[in-house]
Design a protein around this motif. Structure first.
Motif, PDB file in Angstrom:
ATOM      1  N   LEU A 172      -5.016  -4.176  12.001  1.00 59.35           N
ATOM      2  CA  LEU A 172      -4.784  -2.664  12.393  1.00 59.35           C
ATOM      3  C   LEU A 172      -6.071  -2.418  12.362  1.00 59.35           C
ATOM      4  O   LEU A 172      -6.469  -0.993  13.744  1.00 59.35           O
ATOM      5  CB  LEU A 172      -4.172  -1.687  10.513  1.00 59.35           C
ATOM      6  CG  LEU A 172      -4.445  -0.651  10.480  1.00 59.35           C
ATOM      7  CD1 LEU A 172      -3.401  -0.063  11.297  1.00 59.35           C
ATOM      8  CD2 LEU A 172      -4.136  -0.694   8.785  1.00 59.35           C
ATOM      9  N   ARG A 173      -7.505  -2.923  11.882  1.00 58.76           N
ATOM     10  CA  ARG A 173      -9.239  -2.391  12.242  1.00 58.76           C
ATOM     11  C   ARG A 173      -9.077  -2.881  13.497  1.00 58.76           C
ATOM     12  O   ARG A 173      -9.223  -1.822  14.598  1.00 58.76           O
ATOM     13  CB  ARG A 173      -9.795  -3.247  11.818  1.00 58.76           C
ATOM     14  CG  ARG A 173     -11.405  -3.026  11.839  1.00 58.76           C
ATOM     15  CD  ARG A 173     -12.121  -3.662  11.034  1.00 58.76           C
ATOM     16  NE  ARG A 173     -11.338  -4.936  11.291  1.00 58.76           N
ATOM     17  CZ  ARG A 173     -11.958  -6.204  10.764  1.00 58.76           C
ATOM     18  NH1 ARG A 173     -13.033  -5.851   9.578  1.00 58.76           N
ATOM     19  NH2 ARG A 173     -12.065  -7.623  10.941  1.00 58.76           N
ATOM     20  N   LYS A 219      -0.655 -12.847   0.657  1.00 49.51           N
ATOM     21  CA  LYS A 219      -2.229 -12.384   0.754  1.00 49.51           C
ATOM     22  C   LYS A 219      -2.795 -12.447   2.380  1.00 49.51           C
ATOM     23  O   LYS A 219      -3.251 -11.568   2.661  1.00 49.51           O
ATOM     24  CB  LYS A 219      -3.175 -13.301   0.124  1.00 49.51           C
ATOM     25  CG  LYS A 219      -2.568 -13.439  -1.430  1.00 49.51           C
ATOM     26  CD  LYS A 219      -3.383 -13.950  -2.253  1.00 49.51           C
ATOM     27  CE  LYS A 219      -2.930 -14.424  -3.985  1.00 49.51           C
ATOM     28  NZ  LYS A 219      -3.455 -14.635  -4.184  1.00 49.51           N
ATOM     29  N   SER A 220      -1.546 -13.904   2.864  1.00 46.35           N
ATOM     30  CA  SER A 220      -2.940 -13.547   3.845  1.00 46.35           C
ATOM     31  C   SER A 220      -2.179 -12.729   5.339  1.00 46.35           C
ATOM     32  O   SER A 220      -2.801 -12.246   6.032  1.00 46.35           O
ATOM     33  CB  SER A 220      -2.407 -15.377   4.646  1.00 46.35           C
ATOM     34  OG  SER A 220      -2.334 -15.174   6.380  1.00 46.35           O
ATOM     35  N   LEU A 247      -4.639  -6.241   7.902  1.00 48.80           N
ATOM     36  CA  LEU A 247      -5.197  -5.238   7.701  1.00 48.80           C
ATOM     37  C   LEU A 247      -6.612  -5.388   9.224  1.00 48.80           C
ATOM     38  O   LEU A 247      -6.549  -4.149   9.698  1.00 48.80           O
ATOM     39  CB  LEU A 247      -6.152  -5.345   5.893  1.00 48.80           C
ATOM     40  CG  LEU A 247      -5.261  -4.922   5.235  1.00 48.80           C
ATOM     41  CD1 LEU A 247      -5.877  -4.595   4.144  1.00 48.80           C
ATOM     42  CD2 LEU A 247      -4.996  -3.151   5.620  1.00 48.80           C
ATOM     43  N   ALA A 248      -6.399  -6.259   9.336  1.00 50.25           N
ATOM     44  CA  ALA A 248      -7.197  -6.702  10.159  1.00 50.25           C
ATOM     45  C   ALA A 248      -7.177  -6.159  11.798  1.00 50.25           C
ATOM     46  O   ALA A 248      -7.696  -6.142  12.314  1.00 50.25           O
ATOM     47  CB  ALA A 248      -7.608  -8.853  10.527  1.00 50.25           C
ATOM     48  N   PHE A 301       0.978  -1.429  -0.057  1.00 53.49           N
ATOM     49  CA  PHE A 301      -0.050   0.119  -0.541  1.00 53.49           C
ATOM     50  C   PHE A 301       0.918   1.248   0.108  1.00 53.49           C
ATOM     51  O   PHE A 301       0.362   2.287  -0.325  1.00 53.49           O
ATOM     52  CB  PHE A 301      -1.188  -0.097   0.785  1.00 53.49           C
ATOM     53  CG  PHE A 301      -1.945  -1.239   1.188  1.00 53.49           C
ATOM     54  CD1 PHE A 301      -1.271  -2.374   2.084  1.00 53.49           C
ATOM     55  CD2 PHE A 301      -2.827  -1.382   0.377  1.00 53.49           C
ATOM     56  CE1 PHE A 301      -2.490  -2.485   1.898  1.00 53.49           C
ATOM     57  CE2 PHE A 301      -3.675  -2.802  -0.189  1.00 53.49           C
ATOM     58  CZ  PHE A 301      -4.169  -3.062   1.379  1.00 53.49           C
ATOM     59  N   PHE A 345      -3.823  -9.293   4.787  1.00 52.50           N
ATOM     60  CA  PHE A 345      -5.363  -9.880   4.880  1.00 52.50           C
ATOM     61  C   PHE A 345      -5.155  -9.413   6.932  1.00 52.50           C
ATOM     62  O   PHE A 345      -5.816  -8.669   6.814  1.00 52.50           O
ATOM     63  CB  PHE A 345      -6.064 -10.930   4.615  1.00 52.50           C
ATOM     64  CG  PHE A 345      -7.710 -11.149   5.268  1.00 52.50           C
ATOM     65  CD1 PHE A 345      -7.847 -12.189   6.602  1.00 52.50           C
ATOM     66  CD2 PHE A 345      -7.946 -10.614   4.689  1.00 52.50           C
ATOM     67  CE1 PHE A 345      -9.209 -12.254   6.884  1.00 52.50           C
ATOM     68  CE2 PHE A 345      -9.757 -10.741   5.616  1.00 52.50           C
ATOM     69  CZ  PHE A 345     -10.382 -11.166   6.064  1.00 52.50           C
ATOM     70  N   HIS A 346      -4.491 -10.143   7.134  1.00 48.77           N
ATOM     71  CA  HIS A 346      -4.131  -9.796   8.678  1.00 48.77           C
ATOM     72  C   HIS A 346      -3.876  -8.902   8.937  1.00 48.77           C
ATOM     73  O   HIS A 346      -3.998  -8.220  10.397  1.00 48.77           O
ATOM     74  CB  HIS A 346      -4.200 -11.675   9.304  1.00 48.77           C
ATOM     75  CG  HIS A 346      -4.083 -12.697   8.520  1.00 48.77           C
ATOM     76  ND1 HIS A 346      -5.587 -12.929   9.797  1.00 48.77           N
ATOM     77  CD2 HIS A 346      -3.917 -13.782   8.610  1.00 48.77           C
ATOM     78  CE1 HIS A 346      -5.899 -14.341   9.179  1.00 48.77           C
ATOM     79  NE2 HIS A 346      -5.175 -14.960   8.678  1.00 48.77           N
ATOM     80  N   TYR A 375       1.333  -9.058  -5.960  1.00 46.26           N
ATOM     81  CA  TYR A 375       1.728  -9.430  -4.947  1.00 46.26           C
ATOM     82  C   TYR A 375       2.889 -10.573  -5.671  1.00 46.26           C
ATOM     83  O   TYR A 375       3.650 -11.135  -3.939  1.00 46.26           O
ATOM     84  CB  TYR A 375       0.369 -10.684  -4.914  1.00 46.26           C
ATOM     85  CG  TYR A 375      -0.896  -9.757  -4.577  1.00 46.26           C
ATOM     86  CD1 TYR A 375      -2.267 -10.093  -5.216  1.00 46.26           C
ATOM     87  CD2 TYR A 375      -1.239  -9.177  -3.266  1.00 46.26           C
ATOM     88  CE1 TYR A 375      -3.061  -8.873  -4.784  1.00 46.26           C
ATOM     89  CE2 TYR A 375      -2.023  -9.223  -2.653  1.00 46.26           C
ATOM     90  CZ  TYR A 375      -3.382  -9.122  -3.398  1.00 46.26           C
ATOM     91  OH  TYR A 375      -4.088  -7.796  -3.019  1.00 46.26           O
TER      92      TYR A 375
END
Lengths: 187, 179
Positions: free
Chosen positions: A161-162, A151-152, A158-159, A130, A155-156, A136
């Motif tokens: 970070l949320r 990819k994992s 960003l999760a 980003f 995804f994790h 990728y």
């Protein structure tokens, strides 16, 4: 094997490496040092470049290794100093210690400050995806891991970070309000 | 019917048919904000054009690290180029060191508008004007400037008193002149 033109490579890729270093370390001074050291390493190891990958993926790999080394050194220094601090009387001063990392306010206010709290693999994947816009497969090449792992991690990452943002939001909601203070405008 | 278990890994990210990540809306928003923040940081703290001291340092590091990789032709070219640069630098330094005293020695001649001034070329440090004849009154007198290898010929009769005194001050200590 064609010899690498170090000067031309430096001119061509310095800006992008500096941008990635800035996002990683949070201040332009350390970013300058990291970026310059990356190209010095390239100059010393340029003969090992086989041309199987693009040069900038190789540069990102060098940068991430240097960043990892610096984080470990910083952590080691902190741990050593903490042994001394524990023996000192508690000091409730508000000024940061001399070993505190200098981070610019733009970075502290950005999401990248929270990304720095994530595990190393997730942090690196998020930076490459980003901030630098790598694909990728290019990220997999830099991190030397499978495509699925990339990819994992993204995804994790960003999760995670949320989750950090949610925890910060909960902390800010728990702060006691001054009488008459309108919390709806709190940042 | 054969047993065909479909193993579900809860940690695997959701991907679409093309193999790209399918991010929920909130994670997509976070991803966009990360990109915007990175662009803002880069705009706020841009990398200066490659630091002036980095390129020579990188080149030097590369030269030290890989001397054996260069081909003989490239090594010869680099050595010739270095010798040429060194020669040019030495010639420029000598030219500068000679042109300064020449400019000083030409000051009285230029102010007097003396057309008879003859000077040695400043870019030829090895050149040396032949010694002139002894002073015969109106004859042009060769005066050695501070640079040991050049001479300036001036006509003393066309110089004023202060200019003569200035010329005397420029003469070496060993020169003896009396009025």
């Amino acid at each position: 094997m064609e010899l690498l033109n170090i000067d031309e490579t430096t001119q061509q890729h310095f800006a992008r490496i500096h941008r990635a270093a800035l996002v990683l370390c949070g201040n332009p001074w350390d970013a300058d040092d990291l970026a310059q050291e990356t190209f010095l390493v390239l100059a010393r190891q340029g003969g090992n470049f086989q041309g199987r990958s693009s040069i900038y993926t190789w540069l990102y790999g060098i940068l991430l290794n240097l960043d990892r080394r610096e984080r470990r050194r910083y952590g080691m220094r902190r741990r050593k100093l903490r042994v001394l601090w524990d023996n000192q009387p508690a000091d409730h001063g508000t000024t940061p210690g001399a070993d505190a990392k200098a981070e610019v306010s733009e970075w502290k206010k950005s999401l990248w400050a929270r990304v720095s709290l994530l595990p190393e693999g997730q942090r690196q994947a998020l930076v490459l995806r980003f901030s630098e816009g790598l694909a990728y497969d290019e990220i997999a090449e830099v991190l030397e891991c499978p495509l699925g792992t990339v990819k994992s991690r993204i995804f994790h990452g960003l999760a995670g970070l949320r989750r950090l943002m949610e925890e910060e939001g909960e902390e800010s909601r728990q702060l006691p309000a001054y009488p008459g203070e309108d919390l709806s405008h709190a940042i | 019917m054969p047993f065909d278990p479909k193993l579900i890994h809860p940690d695997e990210p959701p991907v679409n048919g093309a193999g790209d990540l399918e991010l929920p809306d909130d994670l997509s928003a976070l991803a966009e904000q990360l990109t915007d923040d990175a662009a803002h940081l880069a705009a706020s703290y841009p990398a200066e054009l490659v630091p002036a001291e980095l390129v020579p340092a990188v080149s030097q590091a590369a030269a030290v690290a890989r001397p054996a990789i260069q081909s003989p032709a490239r090594r010869g070219l680099r050595s010739r180029t270095g010798v040429a640069l060194l020669t040019a630098a030495v010639a420029a330094g000598l030219a500068i060191s000679l042109s300064v005293p020449l400019a000083v020695s030409q000051w009285p001649a230029s102010s007097a508008g003396n057309p008879s001034v003859a000077t040695a070329p400043p870019a030829a440090p090895e050149a040396e004007a032949p010694p002139a004849a002894p002073n015969q009154g109106d004859e042009p007198v060769p005066i050695k400037s501070a640079a040991p290898r050049s001479q300036t010929v001036l006509s003393l009769t066309e110089l004023s008193g202060p200019e003569l005194e200035a010329l005397l001050d420029l003469q070496p200590v060993s020169a003896s002149v009396s009025f």
